[in-house]
Design a protein around this motif. Structure first.
Motif, mmCIF file in Angstrom:
data_model
loop_
_atom_site.group_PDB
_atom_site.id
_atom_site.type_symbol
_atom_site.label_atom_id
_atom_site.label_comp_id
_atom_site.label_asym_id
_atom_site.label_seq_id
_atom_site.Cartn_x
_atom_site.Cartn_y
_atom_site.Cartn_z
ATOM 1 N N UNK A 42 0.822 -1.212 0.000
ATOM 2 C CA UNK A 42 0.000 0.000 0.000
ATOM 3 C C UNK A 42 0.854 1.259 0.000
ATOM 4 N N UNK A 43 2.150 1.083 0.218
ATOM 5 C CA UNK A 43 3.068 2.217 0.244
ATOM 6 C C UNK A 43 4.342 1.823 0.965
ATOM 7 N N UNK A 44 5.189 2.807 1.217
ATOM 8 C CA UNK A 44 6.426 2.540 1.951
ATOM 9 C C UNK A 44 7.028 3.845 2.462
ATOM 10 N N UNK A 45 7.954 3.697 3.402
ATOM 11 C CA UNK A 45 8.807 4.790 3.850
ATOM 12 C C UNK A 45 10.248 4.317 3.740
ATOM 13 N N UNK A 46 11.127 5.224 3.322
ATOM 14 C CA UNK A 46 12.540 4.860 3.240
ATOM 15 C C UNK A 46 13.414 6.034 3.637
ATOM 16 N N UNK A 47 14.601 5.702 4.121
ATOM 17 C CA UNK A 47 15.635 6.689 4.433
ATOM 18 C C UNK A 47 16.909 6.188 3.776
ATOM 19 N N UNK A 67 5.678 7.150 0.295
ATOM 20 C CA UNK A 67 4.814 6.834 -0.846
ATOM 21 C C UNK A 67 3.541 6.166 -0.351
ATOM 22 N N UNK A 68 2.407 6.669 -0.816
ATOM 23 C CA UNK A 68 1.094 6.106 -0.502
ATOM 24 C C UNK A 68 0.342 5.886 -1.805
ATOM 25 N N UNK A 69 -0.028 4.646 -2.052
ATOM 26 C CA UNK A 69 -0.761 4.347 -3.280
ATOM 27 C C UNK A 69 -2.071 5.117 -3.330
ATOM 28 N N UNK A 123 9.842 1.689 -6.475
ATOM 29 C CA UNK A 123 9.193 1.139 -7.661
ATOM 30 C C UNK A 123 10.047 1.325 -8.917
ATOM 31 N N UNK A 124 10.891 2.355 -8.954
ATOM 32 C CA UNK A 124 11.819 2.519 -10.075
ATOM 33 C C UNK A 124 12.803 1.358 -10.119
ATOM 34 N N UNK A 125 13.345 1.017 -8.950
ATOM 35 C CA UNK A 125 14.279 -0.111 -8.880
ATOM 36 C C UNK A 125 13.592 -1.420 -9.242
ATOM 37 N N UNK A 126 12.411 -1.649 -8.643
ATOM 38 C CA UNK A 126 11.706 -2.913 -8.872
ATOM 39 C C UNK A 126 11.320 -3.076 -10.342
ATOM 40 N N UNK A 127 10.800 -2.021 -10.953
ATOM 41 C CA UNK A 127 10.350 -2.122 -12.347
ATOM 42 C C UNK A 127 11.518 -2.285 -13.313
ATOM 43 N N UNK A 189 20.449 2.427 1.438
ATOM 44 C CA UNK A 189 19.220 2.532 2.219
ATOM 45 C C UNK A 189 19.518 2.169 3.674
ATOM 46 N N UNK A 190 19.195 3.076 4.585
ATOM 47 C CA UNK A 190 19.413 2.834 6.009
ATOM 48 C C UNK A 190 18.144 2.385 6.709
ATOM 49 N N UNK A 191 16.979 2.743 6.155
ATOM 50 C CA UNK A 191 15.694 2.314 6.709
ATOM 51 C C UNK A 191 14.726 2.067 5.555
ATOM 52 N N UNK A 192 13.878 1.047 5.716
ATOM 53 C CA UNK A 192 12.852 0.787 4.706
ATOM 54 C C UNK A 192 11.732 -0.020 5.351
ATOM 55 N N UNK A 193 10.491 0.427 5.173
ATOM 56 C CA UNK A 193 9.340 -0.301 5.724
ATOM 57 C C UNK A 193 8.181 -0.256 4.736
ATOM 58 N N UNK A 194 7.532 -1.406 4.564
ATOM 59 C CA UNK A 194 6.345 -1.511 3.724
ATOM 60 C C UNK A 194 5.106 -1.139 4.532
ATOM 61 N N UNK A 195 4.089 -0.644 3.807
ATOM 62 C CA UNK A 195 2.726 -0.457 4.323
ATOM 63 C C UNK A 195 2.649 0.362 5.612
#
Length: 345
Positions: A42-47, A67-69, A123-127, A189-195
């Protein structure tokens, strides 16, 4: 003898079948799972820390992404060299480039980031992994390492990229390289969390223009920690060190518009363009179409103004620069980057 060998043969066949069913995933399996993760989130946060090799001195940014879908984005980019934060914001009103310490905002309609997503967006990396049918994958310290094509319109010298993902598809590192495989852009990436959950006004323009919403992001300050005063209209003329091949610099025209000193540098030849330098005046500027461009030392705005004409606007040390003409995007970026670190004349 044959009967004695039969159980061994059956055991071998069973072992091979078991290994095929439950062994290491194929690259196709991994990409399929990555695609599923991208679709379900549904989205993510990253640092992260972004390092760009522009010229002889690497430029570093602290990058925070929300990012929020389906289309809400907030990207805070803090230059470690300049101590200044800019925010790329997308909501249902459009795309904005905000410079809070100058109370300046650019607004435009844009396909960003779908049309030209930057490296720091997940999503740029994933795609880029999903879309490259010639991708290479290996396992390295319990991480997936992908080597894929790079497709960044603003810099054709960037041809390959390597992307590191954990087994649950969280990014840890990425590099974009030139044709000789020399890394020119890196991100850790130092932090990353889904949803994650977001405040109701997390993607609101007015909230993000106030320093109170930037709890970990500094405004432009002097050595004593005090917020810098806005400069007056006087400034030294900055002459870019880069001029495209087949182009010559012409006249420098000082102009006063509504009491504001403006300098126009004219260039003619293979490309024809003007470089306009002035203190920022309007607090909010709108373009019909545009996109944010990371210049290494700041975030600029690129806008198409005609079939073969465009403009690039950016801010540096309280001066607003605009290149307008028929220069290709990549050449505009080269000119803009060559203004960094120069003293005015």
């Amino acid at each position: 003898m044959k009967r004695a060998a039969l159980p061994l043969v059956l055991l071998l066949v069973f072992t091979l079948l078991l290994g095929g069913c439950f062994g290491q995933k194929t690259p196709e399996d991994v990409v399929s799972d990555l695609n599923g993760t991208l679709g379900k989130m549904s989205g993510y946060k990253s640092q992260a820390v972004l390092t760009m090799q522009t010229g002889s001195t690497p430029m570093e940014y602290d990058v925070q992404v929300w990012y929020e879908k389906p289309t809400n984005y907030r990207v805070a980019l803090t230059s470690k060299q300049r101590g200044i934060t800019q925010i790329i914001l997308r909501n249902n009103e459009g795309v904005f480039v905000l410079t809070p310490h100058l109370n300046k905002s650019f607004r435009f309609q844009s396909g960003w980031p779908e049309n030209n997503g930057p490296l720091y967006l997940y999503e740029t990396l994933a795609k880029s992994i999903i879309d490259d049918t010639e991708r290479q994958m290996k396992m390295e310290e319990k991480q997936y390492v992908f080597e894929v094509k790079a497709n960044y319109t603003g810099n054709r010298s960037l041809t390959k990229q390597k992307i590191w993902l954990t087994e649950d598809f969280k990014p840890t590192h990425a590099e974009i390289m030139d044709s000789s495989m020399k890394p020119l852009v890196k991100i850790d990436f130092t932090e990353f969390s889904f949803n994650p959950t977001f405040d109701k006004d997390a993607f609101d323009k007015d909230r993000n223009m106030t320093t109170s919403s930037l709890t970990a992001i500094p405004t432009m300050a002097g050595a004593n920690g005090q917020v810098a005063q806005q400069p007056n209209s006087q400034f030294g003329v900055i002459v870019p060190t880069y001029v495209p091949e087949g182009v010559k610099q012409g006249d420098i025209e000082p102009v006063t518009r509504d009491g504001v000193r403006t300098v126009i540098l004219n260039y003619k030849g293979a490309y024809n363009y003007k470089l306009i330098e002035a203190r920022p005046t309007e607090a909010s500027v709108s373009y019909e179409q545009g996109m944010p461009v990371n210049l290494g030392f700041t975030v600029g705005v690129l806008a198409q103004t005609g079939e073969n004409t465009r403009l690039l606007t950016w801010e540096l040390d309280g001066v607003e620069f605009t290149i307008a003409g028929d220069l290709p995007e990549e050449e505009m970026v080269n000119v803009a980057q060559s203004t960094y670190g120069l003293g005015g004349k």
